[in-house]
Design a protein around this motif. Structure first.
Motif, PDB file in Angstrom:
ATOM      1  N   UNK A 216     -10.759 -13.099 -19.569  1.00  0.00           N
ATOM      2  CA  UNK A 216     -10.211 -14.051 -18.607  1.00  0.00           C
ATOM      3  C   UNK A 216      -8.729 -14.305 -18.862  1.00  0.00           C
ATOM      4  N   UNK A 217      -8.401 -14.594 -20.107  1.00  0.00           N
ATOM      5  CA  UNK A 217      -7.005 -14.873 -20.452  1.00  0.00           C
ATOM      6  C   UNK A 217      -6.123 -13.652 -20.237  1.00  0.00           C
ATOM      7  N   UNK A 218      -6.615 -12.489 -20.607  1.00  0.00           N
ATOM      8  CA  UNK A 218      -5.822 -11.264 -20.442  1.00  0.00           C
ATOM      9  C   UNK A 218      -5.528 -10.998 -18.970  1.00  0.00           C
ATOM     10  N   UNK A 219      -6.565 -11.105 -18.131  1.00  0.00           N
ATOM     11  CA  UNK A 219      -6.362 -10.860 -16.699  1.00  0.00           C
ATOM     12  C   UNK A 219      -5.491 -11.943 -16.066  1.00  0.00           C
ATOM     13  N   UNK A 220      -5.680 -13.197 -16.507  1.00  0.00           N
ATOM     14  CA  UNK A 220      -4.899 -14.286 -15.935  1.00  0.00           C
ATOM     15  C   UNK A 220      -3.424 -14.161 -16.303  1.00  0.00           C
ATOM     16  N   UNK A 221      -3.143 -13.817 -17.542  1.00  0.00           N
ATOM     17  CA  UNK A 221      -1.749 -13.646 -17.960  1.00  0.00           C
ATOM     18  C   UNK A 221      -1.115 -12.469 -17.214  1.00  0.00           C
ATOM     19  N   UNK A 222      -1.812 -11.345 -17.163  1.00  0.00           N
ATOM     20  CA  UNK A 222      -1.278 -10.169 -16.470  1.00  0.00           C
ATOM     21  C   UNK A 222      -1.119 -10.438 -14.974  1.00  0.00           C
ATOM     22  N   UNK A 223      -2.114 -11.065 -14.376  1.00  0.00           N
ATOM     23  CA  UNK A 223      -2.050 -11.371 -12.946  1.00  0.00           C
ATOM     24  C   UNK A 223      -0.916 -12.321 -12.605  1.00  0.00           C
ATOM     25  N   UNK A 224      -0.731 -13.329 -13.438  1.00  0.00           N
ATOM     26  CA  UNK A 224       0.367 -14.269 -13.225  1.00  0.00           C
ATOM     27  C   UNK A 224       1.704 -13.543 -13.304  1.00  0.00           C
TER      28      UNK A 224
END
Length: 146
Positions: free
Chosen positions: A84-92
């Protein structure tokens, strides 16, 4: 690999997420100030100010979410929380950088606008929220102290 090493790597990962979130929030505040105070001519597109404002909103909300996930990591399923954190950071990063770049420069690569990258970041953000739900659903059960 010992449990201690795994815990240390786990903590290091979430410490990195907190650093990223703090940087995202700080730059979000600065970009918000630019959005409010720059003259219209500073933007490459007529809708540039609005685009910047939208990117700042997404950036700030997801910075807060990343802080919450990192600080609440012990209440979540570890693997899902990391995804979740990895995708959220990359997506942001992908979404906001492409929209901000578009607002200020209208950058194109041949006939393709840098804004065409934004939906990929948005898709990662949507998937990150699904992973967040799974992190909560799959979390280890704890005895309530209430």
């Amino acid at each position: 690999m010992s449990a201690n090493t795994t815990t240390t790597q786990h903590d290091r990962f979430f410490r990195g997420i907190l650093v990223f979130a703090a940087f995202a929030a700080g730059t979000g505040v600065a970009l918000g100030a630019l959005s409010a105070h720059l003259p219209d001519k500073a933007f490459a597109l007529p809708a540039g100010r609005s685009m910047l404002h939208s990117a700042v909103e997404i950036q700030m909300w997801h910075a807060i979410a990343l802080c919450s996930l990192a600080l609440g990591r012990d209440r979540l399923a570890r693997c899902w929380a990391r995804w979740s954190c990895s995708m959220m950071a990359a997506g942001t990063l992908i979404f906001c950088v492409s929209v901000i770049t578009l607002a200020f420069t209208n950058l194109t690569f041949g006939k393709v606008s840098v804004g065409r990258v934004a939906p990929y970041g948005g898709t990662l953000l949507i998937l990150s929220w699904a992973a967040t739900a799974m992190a909560a659903i799959k979390a280890p059960h704890r005895k309530s102290s209430d």
